[in-house]
Design a protein around this motif. Structure first.
Motif, PDB file in Angstrom:
ATOM      1  N   LYS A  69       0.819  -1.205   0.000  1.00 11.43           N
ATOM      2  CA  LYS A  69       0.000   0.000   0.000  1.00 11.43           C
ATOM      3  C   LYS A  69       0.857   1.261   0.000  1.00 11.43           C
ATOM      4  O   LYS A  69       0.420   2.314  -0.476  1.00 11.43           O
ATOM      5  CB  LYS A  69      -0.942  -0.005   1.203  1.00 11.43           C
ATOM      6  N   ALA A  70       2.069   1.148   0.534  1.00 18.05           N
ATOM      7  CA  ALA A  70       2.977   2.294   0.556  1.00 18.05           C
ATOM      8  C   ALA A  70       3.918   2.292  -0.646  1.00 18.05           C
ATOM      9  O   ALA A  70       4.837   3.109  -0.714  1.00 18.05           O
ATOM     10  CB  ALA A  70       3.795   2.284   1.842  1.00 18.05           C
ATOM     11  N   ASN A  71       3.694   1.380  -1.586  1.00 11.26           N
ATOM     12  CA  ASN A  71       4.486   1.292  -2.822  1.00 11.26           C
ATOM     13  C   ASN A  71       5.960   1.010  -2.576  1.00 11.26           C
ATOM     14  O   ASN A  71       6.839   1.486  -3.311  1.00 11.26           O
ATOM     15  CB  ASN A  71       4.307   2.555  -3.674  1.00 11.26           C
ATOM     16  N   ILE A  72       6.246   0.225  -1.539  1.00  8.74           N
ATOM     17  CA  ILE A  72       7.595  -0.305  -1.339  1.00  8.74           C
ATOM     18  C   ILE A  72       7.854  -1.362  -2.415  1.00  8.74           C
ATOM     19  O   ILE A  72       6.970  -2.156  -2.740  1.00  8.74           O
ATOM     20  CB  ILE A  72       7.726  -0.919   0.068  1.00  8.74           C
ATOM     21  N   ASN A  73       9.071  -1.396  -2.957  1.00  5.37           N
ATOM     22  CA  ASN A  73       9.341  -2.380  -4.010  1.00  5.37           C
ATOM     23  C   ASN A  73      10.461  -3.360  -3.698  1.00  5.37           C
ATOM     24  O   ASN A  73      10.711  -4.282  -4.484  1.00  5.37           O
ATOM     25  CB  ASN A  73       9.621  -1.677  -5.352  1.00  5.37           C
ATOM     26  N   ALA A 116      10.900 -19.422   1.590  1.00  4.71           N
ATOM     27  CA  ALA A 116      10.081 -19.720   0.402  1.00  4.71           C
ATOM     28  C   ALA A 116       8.736 -19.006   0.481  1.00  4.71           C
ATOM     29  O   ALA A 116       8.238 -18.464  -0.518  1.00  4.71           O
ATOM     30  CB  ALA A 116       9.880 -21.226   0.269  1.00  4.71           C
ATOM     31  N   PHE A 117       8.147 -18.997   1.676  1.00  3.90           N
ATOM     32  CA  PHE A 117       6.858 -18.332   1.849  1.00  3.90           C
ATOM     33  C   PHE A 117       6.984 -16.828   1.612  1.00  3.90           C
ATOM     34  O   PHE A 117       6.149 -16.215   0.931  1.00  3.90           O
ATOM     35  CB  PHE A 117       6.314 -18.604   3.252  1.00  3.90           C
ATOM     36  N   ALA A 118       8.038 -16.222   2.152  1.00  2.00           N
ATOM     37  CA  ALA A 118       8.236 -14.782   1.991  1.00  2.00           C
ATOM     38  C   ALA A 118       8.459 -14.416   0.524  1.00  2.00           C
ATOM     39  O   ALA A 118       7.950 -13.395   0.042  1.00  2.00           O
ATOM     40  CB  ALA A 118       9.409 -14.315   2.847  1.00  2.00           C
ATOM     41  N   ILE A 119       9.228 -15.223  -0.194  1.00  2.00           N
ATOM     42  CA  ILE A 119       9.462 -14.958  -1.618  1.00  2.00           C
ATOM     43  C   ILE A 119       8.147 -14.983  -2.381  1.00  2.00           C
ATOM     44  O   ILE A 119       7.849 -14.084  -3.181  1.00  2.00           O
ATOM     45  CB  ILE A 119      10.445 -15.997  -2.203  1.00  2.00           C
ATOM     46  N   GLU A 120       7.349 -16.010  -2.147  1.00  2.00           N
ATOM     47  CA  GLU A 120       6.076 -16.142  -2.854  1.00  2.00           C
ATOM     48  C   GLU A 120       5.163 -14.949  -2.582  1.00  2.00           C
ATOM     49  O   GLU A 120       4.541 -14.401  -3.503  1.00  2.00           O
ATOM     50  CB  GLU A 120       5.388 -17.438  -2.447  1.00  2.00           C
ATOM     51  N   GLU A 121       5.082 -14.530  -1.321  1.00  2.00           N
ATOM     52  CA  GLU A 121       4.187 -13.442  -0.964  1.00  2.00           C
ATOM     53  C   GLU A 121       4.705 -12.093  -1.475  1.00  2.00           C
ATOM     54  O   GLU A 121       3.916 -11.231  -1.863  1.00  2.00           O
ATOM     55  CB  GLU A 121       3.988 -13.399   0.552  1.00  2.00           C
ATOM     56  N   CYS A 122       6.014 -11.894  -1.482  1.00  2.00           N
ATOM     57  CA  CYS A 122       6.565 -10.658  -2.051  1.00  2.00           C
ATOM     58  C   CYS A 122       6.282 -10.590  -3.549  1.00  2.00           C
ATOM     59  O   CYS A 122       5.833  -9.558  -4.057  1.00  2.00           O
ATOM     60  CB  CYS A 122       8.066 -10.575  -1.793  1.00  2.00           C
ATOM     61  N   HIS A 123       6.530 -11.673  -4.247  1.00  2.00           N
ATOM     62  CA  HIS A 123       6.296 -11.683  -5.695  1.00  2.00           C
ATOM     63  C   HIS A 123       4.817 -11.515  -6.023  1.00  2.00           C
ATOM     64  O   HIS A 123       4.465 -10.900  -7.040  1.00  2.00           O
ATOM     65  CB  HIS A 123       6.838 -12.977  -6.299  1.00  2.00           C
ATOM     66  N   ARG A 124       3.970 -12.037  -5.174  1.00  2.00           N
ATOM     67  CA  ARG A 124       2.535 -11.871  -5.393  1.00  2.00           C
ATOM     68  C   ARG A 124       2.148 -10.390  -5.369  1.00  2.00           C
ATOM     69  O   ARG A 124       1.164  -9.986  -5.996  1.00  2.00           O
ATOM     70  CB  ARG A 124       1.763 -12.639  -4.311  1.00  2.00           C
ATOM     71  N   TYR A 188      16.391 -20.998  -4.484  1.00  2.00           N
ATOM     72  CA  TYR A 188      15.251 -20.107  -4.287  1.00  2.00           C
ATOM     73  C   TYR A 188      15.174 -19.051  -5.394  1.00  2.00           C
ATOM     74  O   TYR A 188      16.186 -18.627  -5.948  1.00  2.00           O
ATOM     75  CB  TYR A 188      15.351 -19.403  -2.937  1.00  2.00           C
ATOM     76  N   ASP A 189      13.974 -18.607  -5.644  1.00  2.00           N
ATOM     77  CA  ASP A 189      13.722 -17.594  -6.665  1.00  2.00           C
ATOM     78  C   ASP A 189      13.892 -16.198  -6.070  1.00  2.00           C
ATOM     79  O   ASP A 189      13.002 -15.346  -6.138  1.00  2.00           O
ATOM     80  CB  ASP A 189      12.318 -17.773  -7.240  1.00  2.00           C
ATOM     81  N   ILE A 190      15.050 -15.961  -5.485  1.00  2.00           N
ATOM     82  CA  ILE A 190      15.341 -14.662  -4.890  1.00  2.00           C
ATOM     83  C   ILE A 190      15.670 -13.654  -5.981  1.00  2.00           C
ATOM     84  O   ILE A 190      16.039 -14.010  -7.097  1.00  2.00           O
ATOM     85  CB  ILE A 190      16.504 -14.738  -3.884  1.00  2.00           C
ATOM     86  N   ASP A 191      15.558 -12.391  -5.646  1.00  2.00           N
ATOM     87  CA  ASP A 191      15.900 -11.318  -6.571  1.00  2.00           C
ATOM     88  C   ASP A 191      17.254 -10.706  -6.255  1.00  2.00           C
ATOM     89  O   ASP A 191      17.807  -9.978  -7.089  1.00  2.00           O
ATOM     90  CB  ASP A 191      14.824 -10.233  -6.528  1.00  2.00           C
ATOM     91  N   GLY A 192      17.774 -10.965  -5.065  1.00  2.00           N
ATOM     92  CA  GLY A 192      19.055 -10.381  -4.702  1.00  2.00           C
ATOM     93  C   GLY A 192      19.686 -11.078  -3.521  1.00  2.00           C
ATOM     94  O   GLY A 192      19.020 -11.777  -2.750  1.00  2.00           O
ATOM     95  N   ILE A 193      20.998 -10.899  -3.391  1.00  2.00           N
ATOM     96  CA  ILE A 193      21.770 -11.289  -2.212  1.00  2.00           C
ATOM     97  C   ILE A 193      22.277 -10.003  -1.576  1.00  2.00           C
ATOM     98  O   ILE A 193      22.968  -9.206  -2.232  1.00  2.00           O
ATOM     99  CB  ILE A 193      22.959 -12.198  -2.577  1.00  2.00           C
ATOM    100  N   HIS A 194      21.934  -9.775  -0.332  1.00  2.00           N
ATOM    101  CA  HIS A 194      22.291  -8.544   0.367  1.00  2.00           C
ATOM    102  C   HIS A 194      23.222  -8.893   1.527  1.00  2.00           C
ATOM    103  O   HIS A 194      22.815  -9.583   2.473  1.00  2.00           O
ATOM    104  CB  HIS A 194      21.033  -7.841   0.878  1.00  2.00           C
ATOM    105  N   ALA A 436       3.106  -2.819 -10.795  1.00  2.00           N
ATOM    106  CA  ALA A 436       4.415  -3.202 -11.324  1.00  2.00           C
ATOM    107  C   ALA A 436       4.736  -4.649 -10.982  1.00  2.00           C
ATOM    108  O   ALA A 436       4.272  -5.200  -9.978  1.00  2.00           O
ATOM    109  CB  ALA A 436       5.498  -2.288 -10.762  1.00  2.00           C
ATOM    110  N   HIS A 437       5.525  -5.266 -11.849  1.00  2.00           N
ATOM    111  CA  HIS A 437       6.114  -6.582 -11.605  1.00  2.00           C
ATOM    112  C   HIS A 437       5.073  -7.654 -11.321  1.00  2.00           C
ATOM    113  O   HIS A 437       5.208  -8.442 -10.383  1.00  2.00           O
ATOM    114  CB  HIS A 437       7.121  -6.515 -10.459  1.00  2.00           C
ATOM    115  N   LEU A 438       4.050  -7.693 -12.137  1.00  2.00           N
ATOM    116  CA  LEU A 438       3.069  -8.776 -12.020  1.00  2.00           C
ATOM    117  C   LEU A 438       3.674 -10.079 -12.516  1.00  2.00           C
ATOM    118  O   LEU A 438       4.270 -10.133 -13.590  1.00  2.00           O
ATOM    119  CB  LEU A 438       1.836  -8.457 -12.865  1.00  2.00           C
ATOM    120  N   HIS A 439       3.494 -11.139 -11.745  1.00  2.00           N
ATOM    121  CA  HIS A 439       3.956 -12.463 -12.146  1.00  2.00           C
ATOM    122  C   HIS A 439       2.775 -13.231 -12.740  1.00  2.00           C
ATOM    123  O   HIS A 439       2.527 -14.387 -12.410  1.00  2.00           O
ATOM    124  CB  HIS A 439       4.538 -13.218 -10.953  1.00  2.00           C
TER     125      HIS A 439
END
Length: 497
Positions: A69-73, A116-124, A188-194, A436-439
């Motif tokens: 809702k705050a448009n965090i990406n 895995a759960f966090a990745i799925e929910e973020c991508h959603r 995992y289908d991660i987008d980055g390593i931090h 943005a970034h619809l899967h």
């Protein structure tokens, strides 16, 4: 002294006017550090019964909904805590024990895979998830994580006080961390390593000679970069260096900086291509913040450098900063095209001093895309989607399109949806970005509409296609299906949401 006052007054004046002059940009990093250490941000529920797993998941869903809702990406999800994990570790990732955050018991599995759960929910929700890896510190000497690691690699772990640290001078450290990070990228289908704390401990009594020490830390960074790149080229590699890179010509870091104090040569990592982005921990204000923000901005080498903002200092039990102390930093950072990253999640979602309201209602009123990665030469944008259709059914509007044929080495695509009352939709205007970034290749929202729409494809590197537009002259299909028409089709479409 006059130059110093002029610089600061100019920045402050500019930040005041920027509140009125700058809309949300189309490309901007908007990130949050989500801590699992000691359950500081998530989870708050401890798993003791069969219903607690769902409670933990519901807590995370609520947090991610607030981000959306705050448009965090971008979400930095703490994945390696202190040689302990929030996922089932295997041989590639050191067989490290579970962190106690989920069950309050060291080494006990929570009964699901939180990563895995966090990745799925973020991508959603169209957000990227970057696995936040605490690198060198491995916790209390006799804690489960440190004890397990030093039993396997006794020479790799050194003791400072009652804490354990991986030894940057030991060649095994770079091999271990490179395998760990590439193992996560593979599984995992991660987008980055931090990478967090990729430096010498400031508590050590004897730092090595500066150039030699910097080379050892840099060798670890390079090893991680090379290993992750071999797995997936699109995984963004970043770190969180000390907030002041070094002394500048006019401003002293007062003994606390990345390059000289803890031998963290972060700008060089950008220049050599070993890092895609930096998120310096700039938990300061005034003279300690703005001159060093300028210094980071001047050393970006065409990449992303985004200030980490210490929003926890807003809390009355911390330093009780005013909201303006943070919002001014955000406006100045935006003026340099640098975005923001909040430390840490709880102080944002709990709306400390009204920060959440400011971001969601004033500062980030439109979604934003992440800037494309710059680690490729001759990057080719993906092909555009085709056959864009719009349907109205049962009080909702549905968009559907045919996916683009991927021309980016087989990496799967996502989609951005734009909307406007003018044709053709201007996809360069950030105000027109709807989601943005619809899967997926469908999108729905409440209410019918007379707006025009456009859809673009975006690949994992952030490269965006040309838009597929809804045509006024009917050259592309534009169907309105009224209530009760094609019901079976619409029911199938809704199931894809």
């Amino acid at each position: 002294m006059q130059k110093k006052l002029f610089l600061l007054s100019s920045l402050l004046l500019f930040s005041f006017f920027s509140a009125f002059a700058f809309d949300s940009p189309k490309h901007e990093v908007r990130a949050v550090w989500l801590t699992t250490l000691s359950r500081l941000d998530w989870p708050t529920t401890v798993i003791r019964g069969r219903h607690d797993v769902e409670r933990q998941k519901e807590e995370l869903i609520k947090i991610l909904d607030q981000y959306q809702k705050a448009n965090i990406n971008t979400v930095f999800f703490q994945t390696r805590v202190r040689a302990t994990t929030v996922f089932p570790s295997d041989a590639m990732t050191g067989n490290e024990p579970w962190d106690r955050a989920f069950t309050d018991v060291e080494g006990k599995a929570p009964g699901y895979d939180p990563l895995a759960f966090a990745i799925e929910e973020c991508h959603r929700r169209g957000m990227e998830l970057h696995a936040w890896i605490v690198t060198i510190p491995v916790g209390k000497w006799n804690a489960n994580g440190c004890r397990t690691l030093r039993k396997r690699f006794p020479k790799m772990v050194m003791k400072i006080g009652d804490e354990g640290y991986m030894n940057p001078a030991d060649p095994q450290t770079s091999k271990y961390l490179a395998s760990y990070c590439s193992g996560i990228a593979r599984r995992y289908d991660i987008d980055g390593i931090h990478l967090d704390y990729i430096r010498y401990p400031e508590t050590t009594k004897r730092l090595p000679e500066a150039n030699s020490g910097r080379e050892k830390i840099s060798a670890i960074v390079k090893a991680i970069h090379d290993a992750v790149r071999r797995e997936k080229g699109w995984v963004r590699i970043s770190c969180s260096p000390i907030g002041k890179h070094d002394d500048t010509k006019r401003f002293s870091s007062r003994g606390w900086n990345a390059r000289s104090r803890v031998l963290q040569d972060a700008k060089a990592w950008l220049e050599r291509g070993w890092m895609d982005a930096l998120f310096p921990m700039m938990y300061f204000k005034g003279d300690h913040f703005y001159p060093f923000l300028v210094d980071w901005s001047e050393g970006r080498f065409g990449t992303c450098v985004t200030p980490g903002l210490g929003i926890y200092f807003l809390h009355p039990r911390q330093k009780n900063w005013e909201l303006e102390d943070i919002t001014r930093q955000m406006y100045v950072s935006r003026s340099f095209g640098m975005g923001f990253c909040f430390f840490r999640s709880k102080f944002f979602t709990e709306n400390t001093k009204g920060l959440y309201d400011f971001v969601s209602n004033l500062f980030c009123t439109s979604p934003a895309l992440l800037p494309p990665m710059n680690n490729r030469t001759n990057a080719i944008p993906p092909n555009q989607p085709s056959v864009l259709n719009i349907y109205s059914y049962d009080g909702r509007t549905y968009l559907a399109w045919s996916g683009a044929a991927d021309n980016s080495n087989g990496d799967y695509l996502m989609y951005n949806v734009y909307s406007s009352d003018r044709f053709p939709v201007d996809t360069a205007n950030p105000r027109n970005l709807l989601v943005a970034h619809l899967h997926a290749t469908t999108f729905s929202f409440e209410g019918n509409t007379s707006s025009y729409f456009a859809v673009t494809a975006v690949d994992r590197y952030g490269e965006e296609s040309t838009p597929c537009q809804l045509s006024q002259d009917g050259s592309l299909p534009y169907y309105i299906i009224r209530n009760g028409v094609a019901k079976d089709f619409m029911e199938q479409l809704k199931k894809k949401q």
